[in-house]
Motif scaffolding. Sequence first.
Motif, PDB file in Angstrom:
ATOM      1  N   VAL A   1       1.241  -1.421   0.116  1.00  0.00           N
ATOM      2  CA  VAL A   1       0.167   0.200  -0.408  1.00  0.00           C
ATOM      3  C   VAL A   1       0.905   1.175   0.195  1.00  0.00           C
ATOM      4  O   VAL A   1       0.404   2.354  -1.120  1.00  0.00           O
ATOM      5  N   VAL A   2       1.910   1.638   0.959  1.00  0.00           N
ATOM      6  CA  VAL A   2       2.532   2.452   0.730  1.00  0.00           C
ATOM      7  C   VAL A   2       3.975   2.380  -0.776  1.00  0.00           C
ATOM      8  O   VAL A   2       3.513   3.485  -1.457  1.00  0.00           O
ATOM      9  N   PHE A   3       4.344   1.858  -0.821  1.00  0.00           N
ATOM     10  CA  PHE A   3       4.674   1.773  -2.506  1.00  0.00           C
ATOM     11  C   PHE A   3       3.979   2.354  -3.711  1.00  0.00           C
ATOM     12  O   PHE A   3       4.183   2.429  -4.352  1.00  0.00           O
ATOM     13  N   GLY A   4       2.524   2.085  -3.260  1.00  0.00           N
ATOM     14  CA  GLY A   4       1.259   2.078  -4.370  1.00  0.00           C
ATOM     15  C   GLY A   4       1.118   3.299  -3.984  1.00  0.00           C
ATOM     16  O   GLY A   4       1.125   4.136  -5.711  1.00  0.00           O
TER      17      GLY A   4
ATOM     18  N   ARG B   1      11.926  -1.025  -5.860  1.00  0.00           N
ATOM     19  CA  ARG B   1      12.241  -1.867  -5.779  1.00  0.00           C
ATOM     20  C   ARG B   1      12.178  -2.896  -7.038  1.00  0.00           C
ATOM     21  O   ARG B   1      11.394  -2.380  -7.593  1.00  0.00           O
ATOM     22  N   ASP B   2      12.178  -4.209  -6.878  1.00  0.00           N
ATOM     23  CA  ASP B   2      12.656  -4.607  -8.312  1.00  0.00           C
ATOM     24  C   ASP B   2      11.337  -5.493  -8.250  1.00  0.00           C
ATOM     25  O   ASP B   2      11.351  -6.150  -9.907  1.00  0.00           O
TER      26      ASP B   2
ATOM     27  N   LYS C   1      15.889   0.544  -2.915  1.00  0.00           N
ATOM     28  CA  LYS C   1      16.387   1.200  -2.959  1.00  0.00           C
ATOM     29  C   LYS C   1      16.096   2.857  -2.474  1.00  0.00           C
ATOM     30  O   LYS C   1      14.776   3.370  -3.046  1.00  0.00           O
ATOM     31  N   LEU C   2      16.696   3.686  -2.134  1.00  0.00           N
ATOM     32  CA  LEU C   2      16.145   5.048  -2.390  1.00  0.00           C
ATOM     33  C   LEU C   2      16.610   5.437  -3.615  1.00  0.00           C
ATOM     34  O   LEU C   2      17.980   5.444  -3.900  1.00  0.00           O
ATOM     35  N   THR C   3      15.265   6.438  -4.345  1.00  0.00           N
ATOM     36  CA  THR C   3      16.475   7.495  -4.982  1.00  0.00           C
ATOM     37  C   THR C   3      17.043   9.076  -4.738  1.00  0.00           C
ATOM     38  O   THR C   3      16.459   9.194  -3.413  1.00  0.00           O
TER      39      THR C   3
END
Length: 371
Positions: A56-59, A73-74, A84-86
Amino acid sequence: MTEQARDHIDPLNAPLPADQQALLQIIGDAVLAVGTWPIYQYVQAKLDDLDYDIDVVFGRLPVLANGYAPARRDRTGHEQELVKLTIAGMAHLPAMASTVDMFLRVVRELAEQRVKAVYDPTKVITVDVPGRQLIDTLGLTGEPLVDLLPELLQGEPSTWIGARGTNDDGWFHQPSTFIRRFRTVNDVNDYLSRMRNWLAPAAPAAIPQPTSPLGLVTAFDYLDVVWRLRFGRKLVHVPSTERAAKLVFEVTSSDEFTDRLSALGEMFKALDVPGTGAGPFDRLRSHLPNHLPDEAMVRVTAALDLLQKVTHLRNAGQHVGAAGKAAQALPAFGLSYPITNYQEAWWAVQAHVISALDTLREEVQATIADA
């Protein structure tokens, strides 16, 4: 950079909700502690402790283009995949400010070397920048995450187009011409804004549509009322009711567009402006400075210049040799040459002419009390 540009915060640099900030903090704390990116299982467990669902957070993370977001993430589904962070993500963590600054300095240096390279008209020149040279030149040896620099360059849109590799001297980077866009980048917000302009340029402004089919005719009427109050005489004389009526009709073809412009041109020709001159706009340019303050004439002159351009558009439909001036006039109406949508083109002309007529009315009306 202008003050206005500095005040603008790129959406990727705007404050994040608590769950997204927590995600970045977990990744950032881990990489600063161990020097490598944490695995998915670790980040998921830490978010679970905070009662956040990692998917949910990534989305919900803000995304620019090509999937670029504060974290990545891959998506292999494996627990050992790295998270990873950009640079956009690091910018939200004060502890990673020096890493962000390191990256921006490297980008500026790569862009500078790409620009200053000596090129050959007969063969392709490859610009190789050794990593060790970059680190030594910029004094980056003591940076905590300097070893991640090759990976950062590979993961950012500003530098991922360039080639990279290793040799006996270590890693190297071959900056592409795209990096020129970031040659004078100031800070992370400037970096993100430039990247947004490159990857996701703003959509062209919508063609303005008059609020009413009668908008153009009404603008002439309002101007005429104010003109009579100010100068005691009519300005607008309708040359033909039939021609004036055409101004309210829609346009669907090139012929209809030309016909509407001709009707509009006849309205302009019939403007009764005192004085001598080749046309009504020249007479207005001579007449109005005697009755309006200098600051008003700035707006009035711009409005008259735009109305003059309508005649260039009209002439192109009637005279073969007038196409050049018409093409030069189109950008003033938000249009480009050649016109492909005549309905939208007529909307644009109407909207800009209404605005110009309203400007004349407003500035004349402002002097009525002083007359």
